[in-house]
Design an enzyme around this catalytic site. Structure first.
Site, mmCIF file in Angstrom:
data_model
loop_
_atom_site.group_PDB
_atom_site.id
_atom_site.type_symbol
_atom_site.label_atom_id
_atom_site.label_comp_id
_atom_site.label_asym_id
_atom_site.label_seq_id
_atom_site.Cartn_x
_atom_site.Cartn_y
_atom_site.Cartn_z
ATOM 1 N N LEU A 1 60.658 -74.572 -44.090
ATOM 2 C CA LEU A 1 61.729 -75.564 -44.028
ATOM 3 C C LEU A 1 61.742 -76.315 -45.357
ATOM 4 O O LEU A 1 60.698 -76.722 -45.859
ATOM 5 C CB LEU A 1 61.493 -76.556 -42.888
ATOM 6 C CG LEU A 1 61.692 -76.039 -41.462
ATOM 7 C CD1 LEU A 1 61.339 -77.131 -40.451
ATOM 8 C CD2 LEU A 1 63.119 -75.573 -41.235
ATOM 9 N N ASP A 2 62.921 -76.528 -45.923
ATOM 10 C CA ASP A 2 63.033 -77.303 -47.158
ATOM 11 C C ASP A 2 62.497 -78.712 -46.937
ATOM 12 O O ASP A 2 62.494 -79.208 -45.803
ATOM 13 C CB ASP A 2 64.492 -77.380 -47.607
ATOM 14 C CG ASP A 2 65.008 -76.044 -48.134
ATOM 15 O OD1 ASP A 2 64.167 -75.167 -48.416
ATOM 16 O OD2 ASP A 2 66.234 -75.884 -48.246
ATOM 17 N N PRO A 3 62.062 -79.388 -48.011
ATOM 18 C CA PRO A 3 61.487 -80.728 -47.866
ATOM 19 C C PRO A 3 62.363 -81.708 -47.072
ATOM 20 O O PRO A 3 61.850 -82.464 -46.237
ATOM 21 C CB PRO A 3 61.310 -81.178 -49.317
ATOM 22 C CG PRO A 3 61.075 -79.912 -50.065
ATOM 23 C CD PRO A 3 61.957 -78.898 -49.402
#
Length: 334
Positions: free
Chosen positions: A81-83
């Site tokens: 998951l992206d930040p």
């Protein structure tokens, strides 16, 4: 069916019929460790956390924190998951780390907020977004961990939850490896005004979803100290799911006690070892090899169909790839 009512079904939701090959087969209660009876230390070694990742840290940072917190040698996550993205992040611990590959064919679900760059009639938004269900072609974005080659991915469903001016809140079920940011960009192009992703949350990764098993990092810290400091393991045990949870969606083959040790020592699964199996297995399918106590023994590729496994008396049924069960849980009976 209402205008935007859809059947939200991922591959993980497929119900599989069980075919019995040997009705008389039994399992010895003295052998093995059923998922619900594993001692706490062992439970951690073969567990997966259904983590609610907060926005901010990367997925790798979250895994690193968990490793340090629990003093683990290994841990891995089931899909980056992206930040800025929050939501369901399965984190596998120790011996269960390699099981995350089983989540790839299970599908993922997200709730996304799309902001349009111009005014578009609501009926056009609904019609255009509906056209993106099915197979789509994507190129991974510049900031991605894979090569930027065109590839086909499947959108299982898109459900519009709310439209407020230029903001569209929707739920989408997709094949693993689908980029929602890219999907929204292409929806914006199709609408003729452009669009960008304002917010994103993953609500499901195969069998892991937003339910009573989902825990935050703060929960984990508290539960861990309840166990370590006060001897209360109830909460920490519930926060860690057995690795078998990660293969709930896969077709399965259940084997005799006498075949378990052979598989753990590297043997492929032969037909005589099979007691029961799921209907609908095709050659090449990823299958889970299970004991009669529902313990995960291994993952492998089917070399026969369900019908062939049921009818034949010899031959290799599953080409075993990854073994998860230790060799000393079941005795050598060959």
């Amino acid at each position: 069916m209402a205008r935007d009512e859809v059947r939200r079904i991922l591959p993980a939701d497929i119900k599989r019929e069980v075919l019995v090959k040997d009705e008389k087969a039994e399992t010895n209660p003295k052998w093995g460790f059923p998922p619900e009876k594993r001692p706490m230390e062992m439970h951690m070694q073969f567990g997966i956390i259904n983590l609610d990742k907060p926005p901010g840290p990367t997925s790798h940072e979250v895994v690193a924190w968990i490793k340090r917190l629990f003093n683990l040698n290994k841990a891995g996550h089931g899909g980056t998951l992206d930040p800025k993205v929050s939501g369901v992040l399965p984190v596998a611990l120790e011996r269960a780390t390699r099981v995350v590959q089983a989540l790839l064919p299970a599908g993922k679900e997200y709730v996304a907020l799309m902001h349009l760059h111009g005014d578009v009639p609501e009926n056009k938004i609904r019609a255009v977004m509906k056209e993106f269900e099915g197979e789509i072609i994507q190129r991974p974005p510049l900031r991605s961990a894979v090569k930027r080659r065109l590839r086909t991915r499947k959108v299982y469903y898109i459900e519009i939850l709310e439209i407020d001016g230029k903001d569209v809140l929707f739920r989408v079920g997709v094949e693993a490896g689908t980029y929602i940011r890219s999907l929204i960009h292409h929806i914006g192009l199709a609408l003729g005004v452009g669009a960008h992703m304002a917010e994103l949350r993953r609500t499901r990764s195969g069998p892991f979803k937003e339910d009573e098993t989902l825990v935050t990092l703060h929960d984990l810290i508290d539960y861990y100290h309840f166990w370590k400091d006060d001897g209360i393991e109830e909460y920490f045990r519930k926060a860690i799911q057995p690795m078998e949870k990660a293969v709930e969606h896969l077709p399965k083959v259940w084997i005799r006690d006498s075949a378990v040790a052979a598989v753990t020592y590297g043997a492929d699964l032969a037909v005589p070892g099979i007691v029961k199996l799921n209907k609908g297995i095709k050659k090449g399918d990823l299958v889970a090899v299970m004991t009669l106590k529902d313990e995960l023994v291994a993952l492998g590729k089917a070399t026969m169909t369900s019908g062939e496994m049921l009818q034949r008396s010899k031959g290799i049924a599953v080409d075993v790839d990854k073994v998860f069960m230790p060799r000393d849980w079941y005795p050598k009976l060959w």
